[in-house]
Design a protein around this motif. Structure first.
Motif, mmCIF file in Angstrom:
data_model
loop_
_atom_site.group_PDB
_atom_site.id
_atom_site.type_symbol
_atom_site.label_atom_id
_atom_site.label_comp_id
_atom_site.label_asym_id
_atom_site.label_seq_id
_atom_site.Cartn_x
_atom_site.Cartn_y
_atom_site.Cartn_z
ATOM 1 N N ASN A 18 50.826 7.003 100.800
ATOM 2 C CA ASN A 18 50.679 6.702 102.224
ATOM 3 C C ASN A 18 50.507 5.206 102.482
ATOM 4 O O ASN A 18 51.094 4.661 103.421
ATOM 5 N N VAL A 19 49.726 4.544 101.648
ATOM 6 C CA VAL A 19 49.515 3.101 101.809
ATOM 7 C C VAL A 19 50.816 2.343 101.560
ATOM 8 O O VAL A 19 51.184 1.458 102.335
ATOM 9 N N LYS A 20 51.521 2.700 100.503
ATOM 10 C CA LYS A 20 52.804 2.047 100.196
ATOM 11 C C LYS A 20 53.791 2.217 101.347
ATOM 12 O O LYS A 20 54.399 1.248 101.798
ATOM 13 N N LEU A 21 53.922 3.440 101.839
ATOM 14 C CA LEU A 21 54.840 3.716 102.941
ATOM 15 C C LEU A 21 54.460 2.935 104.198
ATOM 16 O O LEU A 21 55.322 2.324 104.848
ATOM 17 N N ALA A 22 53.181 2.926 104.535
ATOM 18 C CA ALA A 22 52.735 2.244 105.754
ATOM 19 C C ALA A 22 52.991 0.739 105.679
ATOM 20 O O ALA A 22 53.522 0.151 106.622
ATOM 21 N N ILE A 23 52.635 0.126 104.575
ATOM 22 C CA ILE A 23 52.813 -1.327 104.450
ATOM 23 C C ILE A 23 54.292 -1.691 104.447
ATOM 24 O O ILE A 23 54.718 -2.619 105.144
ATOM 25 N N GLU A 24 55.087 -0.966 103.674
ATOM 26 C CA GLU A 24 56.509 -1.291 103.604
ATOM 27 C C GLU A 24 57.207 -1.072 104.942
ATOM 28 O O GLU A 24 58.031 -1.897 105.354
ATOM 29 N N SER A 25 56.870 0.010 105.640
ATOM 30 C CA SER A 25 57.570 0.277 106.899
ATOM 31 C C SER A 25 57.115 -0.653 108.024
ATOM 32 O O SER A 25 57.904 -0.993 108.898
ATOM 33 N N MET A 26 55.864 -1.081 107.991
ATOM 34 C CA MET A 26 55.366 -1.936 109.084
ATOM 35 C C MET A 26 55.640 -3.421 108.859
ATOM 36 O O MET A 26 55.740 -4.172 109.829
ATOM 37 N N THR A 27 55.747 -3.855 107.600
ATOM 38 C CA THR A 27 55.910 -5.287 107.341
ATOM 39 C C THR A 27 57.272 -5.661 106.759
ATOM 40 O O THR A 27 57.675 -6.811 106.852
ATOM 41 N N GLY A 28 57.934 -4.720 106.114
ATOM 42 C CA GLY A 28 59.186 -5.035 105.439
ATOM 43 C C GLY A 28 58.984 -5.601 104.049
ATOM 44 O O GLY A 28 59.947 -5.858 103.333
ATOM 45 N N PHE A 29 57.738 -5.804 103.625
ATOM 46 C CA PHE A 29 57.453 -6.297 102.284
ATOM 47 C C PHE A 29 57.553 -5.161 101.268
ATOM 48 O O PHE A 29 57.280 -4.007 101.583
ATOM 49 N N GLU A 30 57.901 -5.501 100.042
ATOM 50 C CA GLU A 30 57.890 -4.541 98.948
ATOM 51 C C GLU A 30 56.464 -4.401 98.431
ATOM 52 O O GLU A 30 55.750 -5.396 98.290
ATOM 53 N N VAL A 31 56.032 -3.179 98.140
ATOM 54 C CA VAL A 31 54.720 -2.936 97.554
ATOM 55 C C VAL A 31 54.936 -2.558 96.095
ATOM 56 O O VAL A 31 55.543 -1.524 95.797
ATOM 57 N N SER A 32 54.464 -3.410 95.191
ATOM 58 C CA SER A 32 54.667 -3.164 93.763
ATOM 59 C C SER A 32 53.600 -2.252 93.182
ATOM 60 O O SER A 32 53.858 -1.536 92.216
ATOM 61 N N ALA A 33 52.383 -2.275 93.761
ATOM 62 C CA ALA A 33 51.308 -1.440 93.218
ATOM 63 C C ALA A 33 50.253 -1.180 94.277
ATOM 64 O O ALA A 33 49.923 -2.058 95.066
#
Length: 120
Positions: free
Chosen positions: A93-108
């Motif tokens: 959920n955290v990975k999805l939220a950050i990536e969808s709201m910011t466009g940044f890649e989440v590596s971990a």
């Protein structure tokens, strides 16, 4: 924290996102998961909340390098939950939220279970 992250993808200028914003997104996304009681902060973060100042970045550490995010979350889980399943759901959920709201890649998304909530 408070480091600016820049998105250069816009033709009319740049968008800067402070890493505290990414921390807030992660905090809200983690809290949405059933079985998460709260995020666990440091002593000073806990004291700030006691005196009435809400800290949305409590229990969160964000690292950013070349527009790739790594986030650490310290959480308190409810007694009786399957910790490994709750942690996986938090990561997703955290990975999805950050990536969808910011466009940044989440590596971990690292989840540290700091305590168990036994009060009901």
């Amino acid at each position: 924290m408070a480091e600016n992250m820049t998105i250069d993808a816009y033709k009319h200028g740049k968008v800067n996102i402070v890493d505290d914003v990414i921390g807030v997104i992660g905090s809200i996304a983690a809290a949405e998961i059933e079985g998460i009681k709260d995020l666990s902060g440091t002593f000073s973060e806990e004291m700030m909340e006691i005196v009435g100042k809400k800290n949305f970045n409590k229990g969160i550490r964000v690292e950013m390098e070349d527009n790739v995010v790594q986030i650490d979350l310290s959480v308190i889980v409810d007694y009786g939950t399957k910790i490994h399943e709750v942690a996986r759901l938090v990561q997703d959920n955290v990975k999805l939220a950050i990536e969808s709201m910011t466009g940044f890649e989440v590596s971990a998304v690292n989840v540290f279970v700091e305590s168990i909530n036994t009060k009901f």
